[in-house]
Write an enzyme that holds these catalytic residues in place. Structure first.
Site, PDB file in Angstrom:
ATOM      1  N   GLY A  88       1.351  -7.398  11.804  1.00  0.00           N
ATOM      2  CA  GLY A  88       0.875  -6.125  11.245  1.00  0.00           C
ATOM      3  C   GLY A  88      -0.478  -6.268  10.567  1.00  0.00           C
ATOM      4  CD  GLU A 128       0.296  -1.376   3.802  1.00  0.00           C
ATOM      5  OE1 GLU A 128       0.524  -0.954   2.677  1.00  0.00           O
ATOM      6  OE2 GLU A 128       1.194  -1.679   4.606  1.00  0.00           O
TER       7      GLU A 128
HETATM    8 MO1  MOS Z   1       1.606   2.382   3.580  1.00  0.00          MO
HETATM    9  S1  MOS Z   1       1.074   2.409   1.608  1.00  0.00           S
HETATM   10  O1  MOS Z   1       3.053   1.486   3.515  1.00  0.00           O
HETATM   11  O2  MOS Z   1       1.660   3.898   4.250  1.00  0.00           O
END
Ligand code: MOS
Length: 756
Positions: free
Chosen positions: A715, A718
Site C-alpha cells: 500500500g 499514506e
Molecule cells: Mo485514510 S486517513 O485511512 O482515508
C-alpha cells in the site's frame, strides 16, 4: 521526472498475461477530463429539492431562537427542519454502538458543540431559495466560553488511541537509557489542526421509496455507511442502495457517515421528496473530521558511539467535547529506529471543536514530523551526518516488539534517493550553502514509514460463455486509482486481457469491499479479487479435467494454468482449451465464484509489516524576507509489489506534496475568543498550488514480500506524507540554522532569527 517508468503497455508483459505492474493510465481519466464522471452532487432525480444547512456561529452554548417563520415565508422554501420539527430517528445519534459510530449533530437538541455545527436545515425548490432561507433564520444564542487550544489543564490519558492502540507503550527502560546517554535531546514540537479539504465537498442526494433508501454520496466505506444509516433510520442495511462511483478526494473524511449526510436523508423523509445536500467549503470545517493539533515532546538519548539509548515520545492531542478520537501521534516511534528503550504516551484534552478523525496517515503524519526533526537534532548534536545517523540506528527488527520485518528495503531507499539527490555533498553544519542569487540553501531528509495493513473485503468473479469475464466488488475509487489497479488485478486473476473483463465497483449492491483507508484497499480487495479469480478458474478447471471430451481431461486442478482465456496443462502447454469451449460443452451461460481478502493473523503475529521510504528535500530561503521555497524533493519508497507504477507515482507525489504542505503551509486558525475557525476557506487555509510544488522525483524500490499477503502488496496511499514534512523542516534548519518546532514553519520565525 521519472524516466524509468515506461508509459506504454509492455507487449512482452502482456504476452505473459500480466497486467499487474503495467503503468496504465487511469480508466476514469477521460471521463473526468471531459466532465462525464458523475459525482454525487451531479445527480438530480425528478422532483428533487435542495437542502441547505444553517450553521452555528458560536462554538459552545445553546440556540435560543430561530426565525423559522421568516425562512418559511421566503419564496421557494418548502420546509425548515429544526430540533422541534424533524423525523424521528430509531437510534440515538450520540450512542456509541461501535467504534466506527462517531457521534454526530443531527438536530437532536438546541445544544451547540462547535462552530459550524448544523442548527437547522432549510429545504427549498432551488439552491438559492434554500440558501436565502437559511440566512433568514437569524439565530440567537446563549453563549458559553469556548475551550480552545492545547493549554487547558484538564487533560487526561485517553483509553485508547487511533482505532484501539494502547495510549502508553513501554519497551525497555527509557529512563535508564536517557540517563546512560552521552547526548540527550529534548524538544517540543507543535502541529496545527488541519482539515482534509477534499476538492469534492461532502454531498448527498437521498431518495426514499417506502422503507427503501437510494443515495448518492461519496463514501470510502459503503457497507459501514449502510449499517450506520440503517441503524439510525431503523431499516435493514440491505434496503439502502449507495452509489459512490467517484470521489473527489476523501483522505479519511469520507470514511464514516457524518451528520450532514444524515440530515440530507432526514430532510428527504420530512418532505417526501428526493433531496440534495452539499456542504459549502466552510461547512467542511467541523462536522466531517480534521487532524487535531498536537504538542509532542521528544526525548532522545544517544551513546558515545552514536547509537540510540532511548526514545521517549509523548503526544498531547485534542478531541471534541462529546466524542473520542485520539490521534496516535507517538506510535510512529515504535517501529522506526533501533533502540533498547522506547516509551510512548498520549495525553488528551477536550475542546469545543468537531471530533477529529483519521486524516491521511493519522498519527504517522503528525508523529513523524516530530520524530524526524528530533532525530535530525540528535544527529547534529552528535556531529554525525543525518543519513549516517539513521543508518547507524537502522532497525533490523521492529524495535518495540523484536519481531522480524516481513520485508524491509529501507536501506536501498536511503541509498537510491541519496544518490539521486546528491546528498554526499552536503555540509554537516547549517547555513553553509548559498545559490547564485544569494538565497540560503539547505538539504534535509526524513524517513517514511507506514504499516502494511489489511481489512476485510470480498469479490465475485464470473466467466461467461463467450469467454469474457467480470469482476464485481464494492470497492471505492477515491481518486487513488482503485478502478484501474483493481481491474488490472482482475484481468490477471481471470487469465484475461483487461479489455475482456467487465470490472464493476463503486456501489453497495456489490460484494462488501470493506473500507478504502489505512492504505489497505489495494491489498485487501486485490487479494479478494485474486482469490475469487483463483476460485472461478478452479471451478472451470474442474469442469474440464473431469470431462473426457476435454484435452485437459485428467490433468487435475493443480495441473492447469489460466492464460489469455484458455486453460493449459501445466506439464504440456500445448494441450489447452478455451473458457468458452469448456462452458459451452457444460451447457453453462456463466460460472462464478467468490473470494475474500484479509490479513493472515499467523503471519501478522510473526512479522512486523511496514512500508518504508526515504525523502530528501532542498529548500531555498530568502535571507532578508525569510521566505522559504522547496526547490526539489526526491523520495524512494519500498512498498511491496507495485500494481500500477504510474498510479503509485501519483500517490507518492501527492503524499510528498502534502508533506511539504504540512511543513510550510497548512494550519486551521481558531479564534481563541469565539472558538470559530478564522480561515475556513481555500483562500486562507493554505495548500500548495502548482507554483509551490518543485520538481519531484519518485523512485520505487522493488520489494518481494511473501508474508504480507498473496500478492505481496503493502500500500502507498499514506506513506508519502510521513517522511516528507520532516525532510522539509530539516532542510529549513540546514539552510538557516534556525530550528522551528512549531508547524507550519512561518516566515516571521525565520526572519527574526535570520536578522540576529
Ligand atoms: Mo485514510 S486517513 O485511512 O482515508
Amino acid at each position: 521526472m521519472t524516466p524509468e517508468i515506461n508509459l506504454t503497455r509492455d507487449p512482452a508483459h502482456l504476452r505473459h498475461g500480466s497486467n499487474i505492474g503495467q503503468p496504465l493510465t487511469r480508466r476514469d481519466g477521460v471521463l473526468k477530463v471531459k466532465g462525464e464522471a458523475r459525482y454525487a452532487a451531479d445527480n438530480h432525480p425528478p422532483g428533487m429539492l435542495y437542502a441547505v444547512i444553517a450553521t452555528a456561529s458560536i462554538a459552545r452554548g445553546r440556540v435560543t431562537s430561530l426565525d423559522v417563520a421568516a425562512a418559511r415565508r421566503h419564496p421557494g422554501v418548502v420546509d425548515v427542519m429544526t430540533p422541534s420539527h424533524k423525523p424521528q430517528l430509531a437510534e440515538d445519534p450520540d450512542a456509541k454502538t461501535n467504534p466506527f459510530a462517531f457521534r454526530m449533530e443531527v438536530l437532536q437538541s438546541d445544544e451547540v458543540r462547535y462552530a459550524n455545527q448544523a442548527i437547522a436545515v432549510v429545504i427549498a425548490e432551488t439552491l438559492e431559495a434554500a440558501t436565502e432561507g437559511a440566512a433568514l433564520l437569524s439565530p440567537r444564542y446563549d453563549v458559553a466560553p469556548a475551550r480552545v487550544g492545547l493549554d487547558a489543564d484538564e487533560s487526561y490519558t485517553p483509553p485508547v488511541v487511533g482505532l484501539g492502540n494502547p495510549a502508553e507503550v513501554h519497551h525497555g527502560d527509557a529512563d535508564a537509557g536517557l540517563a546512560a546517554a552521552s547526548q540527550r535531546i529534548e524538544a517540543i514540537y507543535e502541529t496545527p489542526a488541519q482539515y482534509h479539504n477534499a476538492i469534492e465537498p461532502h454531498a448527498i442526494v437521498a431518495a426514499w421509496n417506502g422503507d427503501r433508501l437510494s443515495i448518492d454520496t461519496p463514501s470510502q466505506g459503503m457497507v459501514l455507511a449502510q449499517m450506520r444509516i440503517g441503524g439510525l433510520f431503523g431499516i435493514p442495511p440491505g434496503n439502502i442502495h449507495i452509489r459512490s462511483p467517484f470521489l473527489g478526494g476523501g483522505f479519511g473524511s469520507k470514511g464514516l457517515v457524518a451528520g450532514p449526510q444524515i440530515l440530507g436523508i432526514m430532510a428527504a423523509k420530512l418532505v417526501g421528496r428526493p433531496v440534495k445536500l452539499v456542504l459549502r467549503r466552510e461547512q467542511m470545517y467541523g462536522p466531517v473530521g480534521h487532524r487535531p493539533p498536537t504538542r509532542q515532546r521528544l526525548r532522545i538519548g544517544v551513546g558515545s558511539d552514536g547509537a540510540l539509548t532511548a526514545i521517549e515520545h509523548h503526544a498531547k492531542v485534542t478531541t471534541s467535547s462529546f466524542d473520542d478520537f485520539y490521534e496516535p501521534a507517538a506510535d510512529v516511534s515504535h517501529a522506526l529506529y533501533a533502540t533498547p528503550a522506547i516509551k510512548t504516551s498520549h495525553e488528551a484534552l477536550r475542546v469545543d471543536s468537531g471530533t477529529p478523525l483519521f486524516m491521511r496517515a493519522p498519527g504517522e503524519a503528525t508523529g513523524s514530523v516530530a520524530l524526524e526533526s528530533a532525530i535530525d537534532e540528535a544527529a547534529f548534536a552528535c556531529g554525525i551526518d543525518p543519513l549516517a545517523f539513521r543508518l547507524k540506528n537502522y532497525a533490523e527488527v521492529e524495535p518495540a516488539t523484536g519481531r522480524p520485518f516481513s520485508s524491509k528495503a529501507l536501506r536501498e531507499c536511503y541509498a537510491k534517493a541519496a544518490e539521486r539527490f546528491g546528498w554526499s555533498r552536503r555540509p554537516l553544519a547549517p547555513r553553509q550553502m548559498r545559490d547564485d542569487a544569494g538565497f540560503l540553501v539547505g538539504w534535509g531528509m526524513g524517513t517514511a514509514i507506514f504499516p502494511a495493513l489489511m481489512f476485510q473485503g470480498n469479490a465475485r468473479a464470473v466467466i461467461r460463455a463467450d469467454g469474457t469475464g467480470a469482476m464485481e466488488t464494492g470497492a471505492h475509487d477515491m481518486g487513488q486509482g482503485a478502478w484501474t489497479a483493481l481491474a488490472q488485478i482482475s484481468a490477471d486473476a481471470l487469465g484475461l486481457d483487461l479489455e475482456q473483463v467487465a470490472f464493476k465497483s463503486g456501489t453497495s449492491d456489490l460484494p462488501d469491499a470493506g473500507i478504502a483507508g489505512g492504505s489497505a484497499h489495494t491489498a485487501t480487495v486485490g487479494n479478494a479479487i485474486h482469490n475469487a479469480g483463483a476460485a472461478v478458474i478452479a471451478k472451470l478447471a474442474g469442469l474440464a479435467t473431469s470431462d473426457d471430451r476435454s484435452p485437459l481431461f485428467g490433468a487435475g486442478n493443480a495441473g492447469v494454468i489460466a492464460r489469455q482465456g484458455r486453460l493449459h496443462r501445466r506439464d504440456d502447454d500445448v494441450r489447452s482449451e478455451s473458457y468458452a469451449d469448456i462452458l459451452a460443452r457444460a451447457g453453462l451461460a456463466e460460472i462464478d465464484a467468490s473470494g475474500s481478502g484479509a490479513a493472515d493473523p499467523a503471519a501478522q503475529s510473526q512479522y512486523a509489516m511496514h512500508a518504508h521510504g526515504a525523502v530528501f528535500a532542498e529548500v531555498k530561503v530568502d535571507p532578508n524576507l525569510g521566505q522559504v521555497r522547496v526547490t526539489r524533493m526526491v523520495g524512494a519508497f519500498a512498498a511491496g509489489r507495485i500494481i500500477n507504477p504510474r498510479l503509485v507515482q501519483s500517490q507518492l507525489y501527492g503524499g510528498m506534496i502534502w508533506g511539504m504542505s504540512f511543513a510550510l503551509h497548512e494550519e486551521a486558525v481558531t479564534d481563541r475568543r469565539s472558538g470559530r475557525i478564522l480561515n475556513a476557506n481555500l483562500a486562507e487555509y493554505h495548500v500548495p498550488v502548482n507554483a509551490d510544488v518543485p520538481p519531484m522525483d519518485v523512485i520505487t524500490v522493488d520489494e518481494h514480500d511473501p508474508h504480507v499477503n498473496a500478492l505481496g502488496i503493502k500500500g502507498v496511499g499514506e506513506i508519502g506524507i510521513t517522511g516528507s514534512a520532516g525532510a522539509v523542516a530539516n532542510a529549513v534548519w540546514h539552510a538557516t540554522g534556525i530550528r522551528v518546532r512549531r508547524f507550519p514553519i512561518r516566515i516571521e520565525e525565520l526572519v527574526t532569527g535570520l536578522s540576529d
